[in-house]
Design an enzyme around this catalytic site. Structure first.
Site, PDB file in Angstrom:
ATOM      1  N   CYS A 115       0.741  -1.232  -0.036  1.00  0.00           N
ATOM      2  CA  CYS A 115       0.056  -0.015  -0.070  1.00  0.00           C
ATOM      3  C   CYS A 115       0.895   1.021  -0.079  1.00  0.00           C
ATOM      4  CB  CYS A 115      -0.906  -0.088   1.097  1.00  0.00           C
ATOM      5  SG  CYS A 115      -1.934  -1.562   1.244  1.00  0.00           S
ATOM      6  N   HIS A 255      -3.089   7.037   2.655  1.00  0.00           N
ATOM      7  CA  HIS A 255      -3.393   5.790   2.415  1.00  0.00           C
ATOM      8  C   HIS A 255      -4.878   5.718   2.923  1.00  0.00           C
ATOM      9  CE1 HIS A 255      -3.992   1.825   1.068  1.00  0.00           C
ATOM     10  NE2 HIS A 255      -3.828   1.406   2.414  1.00  0.00           N
ATOM     11  N   ASN A 285     -10.116  -0.181   0.377  1.00  0.00           N
ATOM     12  CA  ASN A 285      -8.631   0.113   0.354  1.00  0.00           C
ATOM     13  C   ASN A 285      -8.125  -0.361  -1.055  1.00  0.00           C
ATOM     14  OD1 ASN A 285      -5.773  -0.438   0.523  1.00  0.00           O
ATOM     15  ND2 ASN A 285      -6.049  -1.220   2.801  1.00  0.00           N
TER      16      ASN A 285
END
Ligand SMILES: CC(C)(COP(=O)(O)OP(=O)(O)OC[C@H]1O[C@@H](n2cnc3c(N)ncnc32)[C@H](O)[C@@H]1OP(=O)(O)O)[C@@H](O)C(=O)NCCC(=O)NCCS
Length: 335
Positions: A115, A255, A285
């Site tokens: 990520c 993020h 996500n």
């Protein structure tokens, strides 16, 4: 060695059309809309169809970023794709996108920092531009996470979605562009977020498939604690390196994993909510695609103007983390 200033000259993103809501998930696992919204902030996510792969999403995002930068594919010197869901283990997804775009003058490579991948990609790409080695670098964060999710595991399947975002890096006026960054890693804790099977440690076999080792495994509580700690710390390191205070940040693009992680980091940093861009309610996500998709939307929502200080802060499997501060160098589009 040259020392050019490096900024973002074009941004684009692309997400699949198909929406999977929390209500759809309730038909698949023992969960509820209330639980997912309260514990994560996510309401829906995009899921690519069976025949869609990461390179398809990345190619579309890249085309949009090139258009925004007023460049042709052959102007690009290097393509970097940050992904944990490459089309294949090899060749790289960057090479597939290079071919799709016909970016005939570009070198191409993938990087894997999960990520945090997009932040790693920008720092890597910017180093080539800063040194004068390349003029234009295309950085793509693209993920097709729906293909590696265990759709029977309610602990993870509610969290993730598919998408891609891309940026073009070029030289910019001094004082603008990337001001500071921090990248970090902690491989000792790699087990808390992992796709165990499919690599050289556990190659695909009947046994690995029976043991379901080709899907994402996560210790959610450990990742949560790491994320909150890290978001605050890495943001502060980037601020210090840029000689800026929290008040100087016009927009934090974190993020997009969980609204509670963002909220905890926001409180620790003492940053008002209107200076944070959040879109995880609509996408979940998207790993390395989260930050560039949010950046593209923030620009289209007119949340960013020339001269603004923008902070990216991310964390992910590895474990990895990264932050970056940019003084936005691009004039607002008048469209
Ligand atoms: C995964 C996460 C949302 C779980 O939230 P949480 O508040 O920590 O919840 P817990 O793990 O403590 O679980 C609480 C209960 O909810 C249950 N639960 C988990 N997922 C559920 C779901 N989708 N629906 C309903 N209940 C669920 C658990 O089984 C647990 O039940 P139990 O107490 O009977 O065992 C949270 O830990 C998180 O976001 N972690 C970080 C994940 C992340 O960001 N990963 C990517 C990093 S890049």
């Amino acid at each position: 060695m040259k020392n050019y200033s490096v900024g973002i000259s074009g941004v684009g993103s692309f997400v699949p059309e198909n929406i999977l809501t929390n209500y759809d998930l309730m038909k698949m696992v023992d969960t509820s809309n209330e639980w997912i919204v309260e514990r994560t902030g996510i309401r829906e996510r995009r899921i690519g169809s069976k025949d869609i792969s990461t390179s398809d999403l990345g190619t579309e995002a890249a085309k949009r970023a090139l258009k925004d930068a007023n460049l042709k594919p052959e102007d690009i010197d290097l393509i970097i794709v940050a992904t944990i869901t490459p089309d294949h283990l090899f060749p790289s997804t960057a090479c597939i996108i290079q071919d799709n775009l016909k970016a005939t003058n570009a070198a191409a490579m993938d990087i894997n920092a999960a990520c945090t991948g997009f932040v790693y990609g920008i720092v890597t790409g910017a180093s080539f531009v800063k040194s004068g080695m390349y003029d234009r670098v295309l950085v793509i964060g693209g993920e097709n996470l729906s293909k590696i999710i265990d759709w029977k595991d309610r602990n993870t399947c509610v969290l993730f979605g598919d998408g891609a975002g891309a940026c073009v890096l070029e030289r910019c006026d001094e004082g603008y562009g990337i001001l500071s960054y921090e990248l970090g890693s902690d491989g000792e804790n790699r087990q808390v977020l992992i796709q165990p099977g499919g690599g050289s440690k556990i190659p695909a076999s009947m046994e690995s498939i029976e043991d379901n080792l080709h899907t994402l495994k996560m210790d959610g509580r450990e990742v949560f604690k790491f994320a909150v700690r890290t978001m605050e710390r890495t943001s502060k390191v980037a601020l210090e390196r840029a000689n800026l205070q929290v008040e100087d940040i016009d927009l934090l693009i974190p993020h997009q994993a969980n609204i509670r992680i963002i909220d905890a980091a926001r409180k620790k940093l003492d940053l008002p909510m209107d200076r944070i861009y959040v879109n995880l309610d609509r996408y979940g996500n998207m790993s390395s695609a989260s930050i560039p998709v949010a950046l593209d939307e923030a620009i289209r929502d007119k949340k960013i103007k020339k001269g603004d200080n923008i902070l990216f802060a991310g964390f992910g499997a590895g474990l990895t983390w990264g932050s970056l501060i940019l003084k936005w160098n691009k004039e607002e589009d008048n469209v």
